[in-house]
Enzyme design. Sequence first.
Site, PDB file in Angstrom:
ATOM      1  CE1 TYR A  77      -3.269  -3.057   0.885  1.00  0.00           C
ATOM      2  CE2 TYR A  77      -4.250  -1.253  -0.355  1.00  0.00           C
ATOM      3  CZ  TYR A  77      -4.271  -2.564   0.062  1.00  0.00           C
ATOM      4  OH  TYR A  77      -5.297  -3.383  -0.333  1.00  0.00           O
ATOM      5  NE  ARG A  80      -2.946  -0.147  -5.008  1.00  0.00           N
ATOM      6  CZ  ARG A  80      -4.129  -0.597  -4.577  1.00  0.00           C
ATOM      7  NH1 ARG A  80      -4.182  -1.567  -3.681  1.00  0.00           N
ATOM      8  NH2 ARG A  80      -5.242  -0.067  -5.017  1.00  0.00           N
ATOM      9  CG  HIS A 130     -14.031  -0.578  -3.184  1.00  0.00           C
ATOM     10  ND1 HIS A 130     -13.839  -1.096  -4.450  1.00  0.00           N
ATOM     11  CD2 HIS A 130     -15.184  -1.141  -2.736  1.00  0.00           C
ATOM     12  CE1 HIS A 130     -14.834  -1.933  -4.742  1.00  0.00           C
ATOM     13  NE2 HIS A 130     -15.670  -1.966  -3.722  1.00  0.00           N
ATOM     14  CB  CYS A 138      -6.973   1.876  15.220  1.00  0.00           C
ATOM     15  SG  CYS A 138      -6.217   0.729  16.406  1.00  0.00           S
ATOM     16  CB  CYS A 143      -9.094   1.383  18.623  1.00  0.00           C
ATOM     17  SG  CYS A 143      -8.397   3.043  18.457  1.00  0.00           S
ATOM     18  CB  CYS A 199      -3.547   3.038  16.992  1.00  0.00           C
ATOM     19  SG  CYS A 199      -4.930   4.064  17.499  1.00  0.00           S
ATOM     20  CB  CYS A 202      -5.953   2.112  21.282  1.00  0.00           C
ATOM     21  SG  CYS A 202      -5.236   1.209  19.896  1.00  0.00           S
TER      22      CYS A 202
HETATM   23  C1  BV8 Z   1     -18.351  -7.472   0.862  1.00  0.00           C
HETATM   24  C2  BV8 Z   1      -9.947  -1.611  -2.348  1.00  0.00           C
HETATM   25  C3  BV8 Z   1     -19.664  -8.453   2.524  1.00  0.00           C
HETATM   26  C4  BV8 Z   1      -8.669  -2.254  -1.887  1.00  0.00           C
HETATM   27  C5  BV8 Z   1     -11.209  -3.335  -3.537  1.00  0.00           C
HETATM   28  C6  BV8 Z   1     -21.885 -10.719  -3.845  1.00  0.00           C
HETATM   29  C7  BV8 Z   1     -22.354  -9.725  -2.970  1.00  0.00           C
HETATM   30  C8  BV8 Z   1     -21.506  -9.167  -2.014  1.00  0.00           C
HETATM   31  C9  BV8 Z   1     -20.156  -9.581  -1.941  1.00  0.00           C
HETATM   32  C10 BV8 Z   1     -19.703 -10.552  -2.797  1.00  0.00           C
HETATM   33  C11 BV8 Z   1     -20.552 -11.112  -3.746  1.00  0.00           C
HETATM   34  N1  BV8 Z   1     -19.819 -12.026  -4.436  1.00  0.00           N
HETATM   35  C12 BV8 Z   1     -18.555 -12.042  -3.977  1.00  0.00           C
HETATM   36  C13 BV8 Z   1     -18.446 -11.171  -2.981  1.00  0.00           C
HETATM   37  C14 BV8 Z   1     -17.226 -10.933  -2.230  1.00  0.00           C
HETATM   38  C15 BV8 Z   1     -16.353  -9.819  -2.838  1.00  0.00           C
HETATM   39  C16 BV8 Z   1     -16.329  -9.812  -4.338  1.00  0.00           C
HETATM   40  O1  BV8 Z   1     -17.055  -9.077  -4.982  1.00  0.00           O
HETATM   41  N2  BV8 Z   1     -15.452 -10.646  -4.908  1.00  0.00           N
HETATM   42  C17 BV8 Z   1     -15.285 -10.665  -6.338  1.00  0.00           C
HETATM   43  C18 BV8 Z   1     -13.830 -10.971  -6.663  1.00  0.00           C
HETATM   44  C19 BV8 Z   1     -16.232 -11.712  -6.896  1.00  0.00           C
HETATM   45  N3  BV8 Z   1     -16.782  -8.533  -2.371  1.00  0.00           N
HETATM   46  C20 BV8 Z   1     -16.301  -8.097  -1.189  1.00  0.00           C
HETATM   47  O2  BV8 Z   1     -15.572  -8.762  -0.472  1.00  0.00           O
HETATM   48  C21 BV8 Z   1     -16.750  -6.724  -0.747  1.00  0.00           C
HETATM   49  N4  BV8 Z   1     -17.240  -6.827   0.602  1.00  0.00           N
HETATM   50  O3  BV8 Z   1     -19.058  -7.917   0.025  1.00  0.00           O
HETATM   51  O4  BV8 Z   1     -18.577  -7.618   2.198  1.00  0.00           O
HETATM   52  C22 BV8 Z   1     -19.843  -8.388   3.962  1.00  0.00           C
HETATM   53  C23 BV8 Z   1     -21.135  -8.228   4.452  1.00  0.00           C
HETATM   54  C24 BV8 Z   1     -21.328  -8.212   5.807  1.00  0.00           C
HETATM   55  C25 BV8 Z   1     -20.227  -8.296   6.678  1.00  0.00           C
HETATM   56  C26 BV8 Z   1     -18.930  -8.427   6.176  1.00  0.00           C
HETATM   57  C27 BV8 Z   1     -18.730  -8.475   4.805  1.00  0.00           C
HETATM   58  C28 BV8 Z   1     -15.587  -5.751  -0.697  1.00  0.00           C
HETATM   59  C29 BV8 Z   1     -14.988  -5.575  -2.061  1.00  0.00           C
HETATM   60  C30 BV8 Z   1     -13.964  -4.434  -2.028  1.00  0.00           C
HETATM   61  C31 BV8 Z   1     -12.563  -4.971  -2.292  1.00  0.00           C
HETATM   62  N5  BV8 Z   1     -11.628  -3.837  -2.406  1.00  0.00           N
HETATM   63  N6  BV8 Z   1     -10.412  -2.257  -3.583  1.00  0.00           N
HETATM   64  C32 BV8 Z   1      -7.523  -1.929  -2.797  1.00  0.00           C
HETATM   65  O5  BV8 Z   1      -7.679  -1.157  -3.761  1.00  0.00           O
HETATM   66  O6  BV8 Z   1      -6.417  -2.456  -2.515  1.00  0.00           O
HETATM   67  S1  BV8 Z   1     -11.705  -4.044  -4.980  1.00  0.00           S
HETATM   68  C33 BV8 Z   1     -10.599  -3.643  -6.224  1.00  0.00           C
HETATM   69  O7  BV8 Z   1     -10.741  -4.616  -7.228  1.00  0.00           O
HETATM   70  C34 BV8 Z   1     -10.919  -2.346  -6.927  1.00  0.00           C
HETATM   71  O8  BV8 Z   1     -11.440  -1.393  -6.041  1.00  0.00           O
HETATM   72  C35 BV8 Z   1     -11.911  -2.703  -7.994  1.00  0.00           C
HETATM   73  O9  BV8 Z   1     -13.228  -2.491  -7.550  1.00  0.00           O
HETATM   74  C36 BV8 Z   1     -11.758  -4.194  -8.107  1.00  0.00           C
HETATM   75  C37 BV8 Z   1     -11.396  -4.597  -9.457  1.00  0.00           C
HETATM   76  O10 BV8 Z   1     -10.076  -4.000  -9.748  1.00  0.00           O
HETATM   77  P1  BV8 Z   1      -9.551  -3.917 -11.289  1.00  0.00           P
HETATM   78  O11 BV8 Z   1      -9.858  -5.191 -11.962  1.00  0.00           O
HETATM   79  O12 BV8 Z   1      -8.255  -3.275 -11.489  1.00  0.00           O
HETATM   80  O13 BV8 Z   1     -10.418  -2.889 -11.799  1.00  0.00           O
HETATM   81  P2  BV8 Z   1     -11.571  -3.226 -12.526  1.00  0.00           P
HETATM   82  O14 BV8 Z   1     -12.349  -4.417 -12.170  1.00  0.00           O
HETATM   83  O15 BV8 Z   1     -12.217  -2.003 -12.249  1.00  0.00           O
HETATM   84  O16 BV8 Z   1     -10.925  -3.646 -13.996  1.00  0.00           O
HETATM   85  C38 BV8 Z   1     -10.120  -2.770 -14.747  1.00  0.00           C
HETATM   86  C39 BV8 Z   1     -10.972  -2.520 -15.968  1.00  0.00           C
HETATM   87  O17 BV8 Z   1     -10.498  -1.413 -16.669  1.00  0.00           O
HETATM   88  C40 BV8 Z   1     -10.955  -3.706 -16.928  1.00  0.00           C
HETATM   89  O18 BV8 Z   1     -12.254  -3.951 -17.386  1.00  0.00           O
HETATM   90  C41 BV8 Z   1     -10.072  -3.191 -18.088  1.00  0.00           C
HETATM   91  O19 BV8 Z   1     -10.468  -3.746 -19.336  1.00  0.00           O
HETATM   92  C42 BV8 Z   1     -10.374  -1.724 -18.056  1.00  0.00           C
HETATM   93  N7  BV8 Z   1      -9.310  -0.836 -18.534  1.00  0.00           N
HETATM   94  C43 BV8 Z   1      -7.979  -0.964 -18.368  1.00  0.00           C
HETATM   95  N8  BV8 Z   1      -7.359   0.120 -18.895  1.00  0.00           N
HETATM   96  C44 BV8 Z   1      -8.324   0.952 -19.364  1.00  0.00           C
HETATM   97  C45 BV8 Z   1      -9.581   0.351 -19.138  1.00  0.00           C
HETATM   98  N9  BV8 Z   1     -10.738   0.928 -19.508  1.00  0.00           N
HETATM   99  C46 BV8 Z   1     -10.670   2.141 -20.104  1.00  0.00           C
HETATM  100  N10 BV8 Z   1      -9.507   2.793 -20.345  1.00  0.00           N
HETATM  101  C47 BV8 Z   1      -8.320   2.231 -19.999  1.00  0.00           C
HETATM  102  N11 BV8 Z   1      -7.178   2.883 -20.270  1.00  0.00           N
END
Ligand code: BV8
Length: 300
Positions: A77, A80, A130, A138, A143, A199, A202
Amino acid sequence: MASTARPPLVPPADLESFQKHLNSSKRIVALVGAGLSASSGLPTFRGAGGLWRTHEATELATPGAFQRDPALVWQFYSYRRHMSLKAHPNRAHYALAELARRKDFMTVSQNVDGLSQRASHPPSSLKLVHGSLFDVKCNEFFCEYAESNNFTDPIVPALALPTDESDPTTTEALRARELDISDERVTLPELNIRDLPRCPKCKKGLLRPGVVWFGEMLPKDTLKDIETWMDDPRQIDLIIVIGTSARVYPAASYVDDARMRGAKVAVVNMDPADVPAGGLYAGDWFFQGDASEIVPEILK
Ligand code: BV8
């Protein structure tokens, strides 16, 4: 509402009909992902940039990874944060900020890089589902400490990327070997957990990046703001899906939510295969190419 029985189409990039609809639209929402910032030099999660050293980015973006190896996750991180601070918003970030000033418009951003904010996107209509690389909080459950920290790079001296001349892994030395700091052949200095940010409240917990990891809930008040805007009785006219594979939930579900409230869908993506899970229908739009080129063009 278009029936879902029809096979998904990839509609022609019909700029004229899109702009006619855009101009007559009263309420517009955008769902944006890493592809929006790709032209600013920031790697996407899934694209070639999805690897950081020998790790899949998605493996490191979890609470389990931080529990197991907080130093490695902080190096990921910190790298990044460093890249994002060095990057600049591109024309697509500015075009969205401009649209937000002239329409009833909301950007739902999955990006944590801070570039939309630096393009002066009005904060009231920018929803970061996100979190942000520039928030820290923390790691201790009890906390509540959290702060915005976009001023220090690195956040602690121990996370400094090698830059001093005596170090063989300085940027210049790496460039001479055609390596990049994220290359697994580069050995970063050993990090001790004691050197990681603590932190200040805490005094017990480690500070962690203020992003939403896989398996974590999205920020409640942000979700509430989006729900309030989406549930307005007036219909939504258009959702623009920019630079995201729309495969991460629940963020990806906003596409169908908007469609159910009357929205047409326009996708801007490099990859024609990356359309939202429900596919595209007749009357939608797909603009293939670089977001930084296309978005300013179609939002003119
Ligand atoms: C949660 C921050 C529940 C961190 C990120 C159904 C419902 C709910 C949840 C789920 C579900 N099914 C599965 C889940 C679990 C999971 C999930 O979705 N998994 C996926 C893999 C299936 N979801 C979660 O865990 C979420 N939490 O649901 O909690 C819960 C409920 C109660 C209690 C506890 C928990 C949390 C998800 C958040 C994860 N954090 N980011 C960090 O950045 O380090 S996600 C991260 O990956 C990004 O934020 C982004 O959203 C995602 C994808 O990243 P990329 O692939 O890079 O980006 P993207 O997909 O946007 O793709 C790039 C695109 O750009 C491509 O299409 C490419 O062709 C295109 N491109 C490239 N260059 C260009 C371009 N387009 C135009 N111009 C260009 N030049």
